[in-house]
Design an enzyme around this catalytic site. Structure first.
Site, PDB file in Angstrom:
ATOM      1  CE1 TYR A 149      -3.271  -2.740   0.017  1.00  0.00           C
ATOM      2  CE2 TYR A 149      -3.782  -2.264   2.304  1.00  0.00           C
ATOM      3  CZ  TYR A 149      -4.020  -2.980   1.150  1.00  0.00           C
ATOM      4  OH  TYR A 149      -5.017  -3.928   1.130  1.00  0.00           O
TER       5      TYR A 149
HETATM    6  C1  LIG Z   1      -6.934  -1.984  -7.548  1.00  0.00           C
HETATM    7  C2  LIG Z   1      -5.882  -2.515  -6.618  1.00  0.00           C
HETATM    8  C3  LIG Z   1      -6.184  -3.591  -5.789  1.00  0.00           C
HETATM    9  C4  LIG Z   1      -5.221  -4.117  -4.934  1.00  0.00           C
HETATM   10  N1  LIG Z   1      -5.547  -5.179  -4.128  1.00  0.00           N
HETATM   11  C5  LIG Z   1      -4.600  -5.718  -3.338  1.00  0.00           C
HETATM   12  C6  LIG Z   1      -4.883  -6.853  -2.522  1.00  0.00           C
HETATM   13  O1  LIG Z   1      -5.999  -7.380  -2.525  1.00  0.00           O
HETATM   14  N2  LIG Z   1      -3.889  -7.350  -1.745  1.00  0.00           N
HETATM   15  C7  LIG Z   1      -2.648  -6.793  -1.726  1.00  0.00           C
HETATM   16  O2  LIG Z   1      -1.776  -7.299  -1.036  1.00  0.00           O
HETATM   17  N3  LIG Z   1      -2.360  -5.706  -2.466  1.00  0.00           N
HETATM   18  C8  LIG Z   1      -3.299  -5.169  -3.270  1.00  0.00           C
HETATM   19  N4  LIG Z   1      -2.980  -4.079  -4.033  1.00  0.00           N
HETATM   20  C9  LIG Z   1      -1.620  -3.540  -3.976  1.00  0.00           C
HETATM   21  C10 LIG Z   1      -0.694  -4.326  -4.911  1.00  0.00           C
HETATM   22  O3  LIG Z   1      -0.356  -5.543  -4.316  1.00  0.00           O
HETATM   23  C11 LIG Z   1       0.594  -3.516  -5.142  1.00  0.00           C
HETATM   24  O4  LIG Z   1       0.295  -2.291  -5.729  1.00  0.00           O
HETATM   25  C12 LIG Z   1       1.582  -4.311  -6.013  1.00  0.00           C
HETATM   26  O5  LIG Z   1       2.878  -3.846  -5.799  1.00  0.00           O
HETATM   27  C13 LIG Z   1       1.208  -4.196  -7.472  1.00  0.00           C
HETATM   28  O6  LIG Z   1       2.017  -4.970  -8.290  1.00  0.00           O
HETATM   29  P1  LIG Z   1       2.121  -4.566  -9.835  1.00  0.00           P
HETATM   30  O7  LIG Z   1       3.092  -5.472 -10.483  1.00  0.00           O
HETATM   31  O8  LIG Z   1       0.750  -4.470 -10.420  1.00  0.00           O
HETATM   32  O9  LIG Z   1       2.648  -3.084  -9.717  1.00  0.00           O
HETATM   33  P2  LIG Z   1       3.847  -2.244 -10.327  1.00  0.00           P
HETATM   34  O10 LIG Z   1       3.382  -0.831 -10.206  1.00  0.00           O
HETATM   35  O11 LIG Z   1       4.237  -2.732 -11.671  1.00  0.00           O
HETATM   36  O12 LIG Z   1       5.033  -2.505  -9.313  1.00  0.00           O
HETATM   37  C14 LIG Z   1       4.987  -2.178  -7.946  1.00  0.00           C
HETATM   38  C15 LIG Z   1       6.409  -2.100  -7.392  1.00  0.00           C
HETATM   39  O13 LIG Z   1       7.113  -3.315  -7.629  1.00  0.00           O
HETATM   40  C16 LIG Z   1       8.239  -3.113  -8.494  1.00  0.00           C
HETATM   41  N5  LIG Z   1       8.257  -4.207  -9.461  1.00  0.00           N
HETATM   42  C17 LIG Z   1       7.253  -4.562 -10.306  1.00  0.00           C
HETATM   43  N6  LIG Z   1       7.636  -5.597 -11.053  1.00  0.00           N
HETATM   44  C18 LIG Z   1       8.895  -5.913 -10.687  1.00  0.00           C
HETATM   45  C19 LIG Z   1       9.822  -6.910 -11.127  1.00  0.00           C
HETATM   46  N7  LIG Z   1       9.492  -7.762 -12.103  1.00  0.00           N
HETATM   47  N8  LIG Z   1      11.043  -6.963 -10.554  1.00  0.00           N
HETATM   48  C20 LIG Z   1      11.372  -6.083  -9.579  1.00  0.00           C
HETATM   49  N9  LIG Z   1      10.543  -5.120  -9.124  1.00  0.00           N
HETATM   50  C21 LIG Z   1       9.304  -5.037  -9.675  1.00  0.00           C
HETATM   51  C22 LIG Z   1       7.951  -1.782  -9.170  1.00  0.00           C
HETATM   52  O14 LIG Z   1       9.141  -1.177  -9.642  1.00  0.00           O
HETATM   53  C23 LIG Z   1       7.274  -1.017  -8.065  1.00  0.00           C
HETATM   54  O15 LIG Z   1       8.225  -0.547  -7.141  1.00  0.00           O
HETATM   55  C24 LIG Z   1      -3.932  -3.530  -4.894  1.00  0.00           C
HETATM   56  C25 LIG Z   1      -3.635  -2.445  -5.711  1.00  0.00           C
HETATM   57  C26 LIG Z   1      -4.601  -1.930  -6.562  1.00  0.00           C
HETATM   58  C27 LIG Z   1      -4.293  -0.739  -7.419  1.00  0.00           C
END
Ligand SMILES: Cc1cc2nc3c(=O)[nH]c(=O)nc-3n(C[C@H](O)[C@H](O)[C@H](O)COP(=O)(O)OP(=O)(O)OC[C@H]3O[C@@H](n4cnc5c(N)ncnc54)[C@H](O)[C@@H]3O)c2cc1C
Ligand SMILES: *[C@@H]1O[C@H](CO)[C@@H](O)[C@H](O)[C@H]1NC(C)=O
Ligand SMILES: *[C@@H]1O[C@H](CO)[C@@H](O)[C@H](O)[C@H]1NC(C)=O
Ligand SMILES: *[C@@H]1O[C@H](CO)[C@@H](O)[C@H](O)[C@H]1NC(C)=O
Length: 544
Positions: free
Chosen positions: A486
């Site tokens: 978060y």
């Molecule tokens: C609509 C919504 C619902 C959500 N629901 C939940 C939930 O139910 N439970 C929960 O725990 N969380 C929830 N989240 C939060 C979510 O877990 C985090 O935002 C998570 O980091 C998103 O991962 P992403 O790959 O989509 O994001 P990104 O924005 O792509 O990455 C998030 C972070 O991780 C890094 N990162 C991404 N990919 C890699 C990689 N391959 N290697 C190294 N670093 C990387 C990025 O640089 C950034 O710092 C929710 C978020 C949203 C917007």
């Protein structure tokens, strides 16, 4: 997820196209121009690194590429970071093979280019695709295979897969397995698993990352490492410490968990006129201690009263999953939570995958599991999230004072996620995520809105900060705690290009408690020059 606070509502927003964007089209900021040659050198280096240099045009998008905007926007998941003044990457690289990732890391490092890594783009502060330094986005969405081994009860999932794709593929292979991860199906594997992750089975099976068995990562030297070659420390760090401080994760091997043929779900709502305060008070005793098969999320929002015209009230909604039969749930709750008065008619039995669809839709509809494959590119509303942990039940008087504050503020809501169960059995140092035994529930401060404009944004962000400040006496302190996934830049950042241990310790202690120092040591060892960094990355130890 409450309907009006549901971050998963992908409603199109009508936005103005201010004159300033015309100006920006013809004006390249000096910082970009100055680094132009470095970026040309980066692209040249990348074409020499990859096996088929002809592919370069398919994986590199410079700002003058006609597809640049659509590629950039596809995985912007918060409209706050979709404005003309949001800093944009100089180049977006969209690898289709693991070797492209290696090349991008090697060439970025060689040319002193800053990288941001994006998997699903759900970072609440846009950290995966916004930077104050000139930067390149390494956009992982093409690397999204999910290979399930139902017999072994495992799967290899690439980071660009969404949780929906993971759930769907598991379901296609086995109706009796699931995976304990987040609710929103478009969340990316890369950020979610490396930042911990949790969902409606957290009390039964722990965090998402508690169910990770192996990983593949590209390190700062462009080498691909797995669990064995990366070693215990790095494998520990990337299961909750945030991948972006340590390398580019390519894939995770996950452990599937058993789910019954039928699960039971319900949604129950109470306003203040319907004794919501008593229900929330009681919930604090029951939800974190009840049967591990039961997870009851609580959403609390200010809404217009249906009883007293023109007045505001508080609505408390429970959204629950029970890994078992309806009759057993009714028996359990009539004993432990009679105040809720739950009857057989109030609950529904369905398959686990139907639950996933039901919970994601937030509107009570169970449609085809195929909806889990929808990626909904380029759709977002505006939002801000913050987090806290509660270790002692809040008194009724305390709750009433919080309701008053929420009604006064107008829009910001709270989501309570109960812990207990498996979360109590895992040591705080087992993984970087430290918020285990001793925590009753986590709070998410949640506010979403649909209209662009600085004034609206200021008002809504201020609301969420005011409520956070008001909650101080009710939540964990020493340290006040926060959940990395978060992401909340209000709690501290490492300023522009800096690598300050002191600044890092502020947010690092809130996210990781005592585990912060181990993360710093690992970071110093695997990435001593702090190539992999962002506003809230793990700093290295100062050089002596
Ligand atoms: C609509 C919504 C619902 C959500 N629901 C939940 C939930 O139910 N439970 C929960 O725990 N969380 C929830 N989240 C939060 C979510 O877990 C985090 O935002 C998570 O980091 C998103 O991962 P992403 O790959 O989509 O994001 P990104 O924005 O792509 O990455 C998030 C972070 O991780 C890094 N990162 C991404 N990919 C890699 C990689 N391959 N290697 C190294 N670093 C990387 C990025 O640089 C950034 O710092 C929710 C978020 C949203 C917007
Ligand atoms: C609220 O609580 C009172 C007193 O315990 C009870 O009489 C009443 O029926 C409850 N109302 C609802 C809607 O549950
Ligand atoms: C359920 O889905 C259908 C079809 O997509 C839609 O028309 C209907 O409005 C939905 N129901 C609710 C309660 O949102
Ligand atoms: C970004 O803004 C444009 C209009 O400027 C809009 O068309 C697009 O849908 C928006 N995308 C997101 C993800 O907010």
């Amino acid at each position: 997820m409450g309907k009006s606070n549901n971050p998963f509502l992908y409603l199109p927003t009508t936005r103005m196209f201010p004159l300033i964007s015309l100006f920006l089209l013809f004006h390249v900021p000096a910082s970009w121009a100055a680094s132009d040659s470095a970026h040309n050198a980066f692209v040249q280096c990348l074409s020499s690194q990859i096996k088929q240099p002809a592919q370069i045009s398919k994986i590199v998008y410079a700002q003058n590429n006609p597809s640049y905007s659509s590629v950039l926007r596809a995985y912007i998941r918060n409209a706050r970071f979709n404005t003309t003044s949001t800093p944009k990457p100089v180049i977006i690289v969209t690898p289709t093979e693991e070797s492209h990732v290696q090349g991008a890391v090697i060439c970025a490092k060689k040319n002193g280019i800053h990288l941001r890594i994006r998997s699903g783009g759900h970072d609440y502060e846009g950290v995966s695709y916004v930077s104050q330094d000139p930067f390149v986005i390494l956009d992982m969405f093409n690397l999204r295979s999910v290979v399930v081994d139902a017999k072994e009860e495992t799967a290899w999932v690439q980071v660009g897969a969404t949780l929906g794709e993971v759930y769907y593929n598991i379901w296609q292979n086995s109706k009796l397995h699931g995976f304990p991860a987040g609710v929103c199906s478009t969340v990316g594997v890369g950020g979610h698993l490396s930042g911990a992750g949790y969902g409606f089975m957290v009390r039964k099976y722990g965090l998402t990352t508690d169910n990770v068995l192996d990983a593949k990562i590209v390190d700062v030297n462009g080498k691909i490492l797995d669990k064995t070659s990366m070693g215990e420390d790095l494998f520990w760090a990337i299961r909750g410490g945030g991948g972006a401080s340590f390398g580019v994760i390519l894939a995770f091997k996950i452990k599937l968990v058993p789910v019954p043929e039928k699960v039971t779900v319900f949604r129950a709502e109470r306003s203040l006129e319907e004794n919501a305060t008593d229900i929330v008070y009681r919930w604090q005793q029951v939800a974190p201690t009840t049967d591990d098969n039961l997870f009851m999320r609580m959403l609390i929002q200010p809404v217009t009263s249906k009883v007293k015209k023109g007045e505001k009230t508080i609505r408390a909604s429970i959204v629950a999953l029970f890994l078992g039969k309806a009759d057993d749930l009714i028996t359990l709750l009539s004993k432990e939570f009679p105040e809720l008065g739950l009857k057989k008619n109030d609950v529904m039995e369905m398959s686990w995958i139907e639950f996933v669809v039901w919970a994601g839709a937030g509107d009570g509809n169970v449609t085809s599991p195929k909806v889990l494959l929808d990626r909904h590119p380029d759709t977002a509303i505006f939002g801000k999230r913050k987090s806290d942990y509660v270790q002692k039940p809040i008194s009724k008087a305390g709750l009433e004072s919080i309701w008053k504050k929420m009604i006064e503020l107008g829009k910001v809501g709270l989501v309570f996620n109960p812990y207990g169960g498996k979360m109590n059995q895992v040591q705080a140092s087992a993984l970087p995520f430290p918020h285990r035994a001793g925590n009753l529930f986590k709070i998410q401060y949640s506010i979403s809105w649909q209209d662009a404009g600085i004034e609206a944004e200021k008002n809504f962000i201020t609301q969420s900060r005011s409520l956070y400040s008001y909650m101080t006496p009710f939540v964990a302190k020493n340290p006040r705690s926060a959940y990395l996934n978060y992401r909340d830049l209000d709690i501290g950042i490492n300023h522009h290009g800096k690598n300050s241990y002191a600044e890092g310790k502020v947010y690092g202690t809130m996210y990781f408690h005592e585990n912060f120092d181990r993360l710093v040591k690992i970071k110093t060892k695997v990435d001593p020059d702090n190539f992999f960094r962002n506003e809230q990355s793990i700093p290295t130890l100062p050089h002596n």
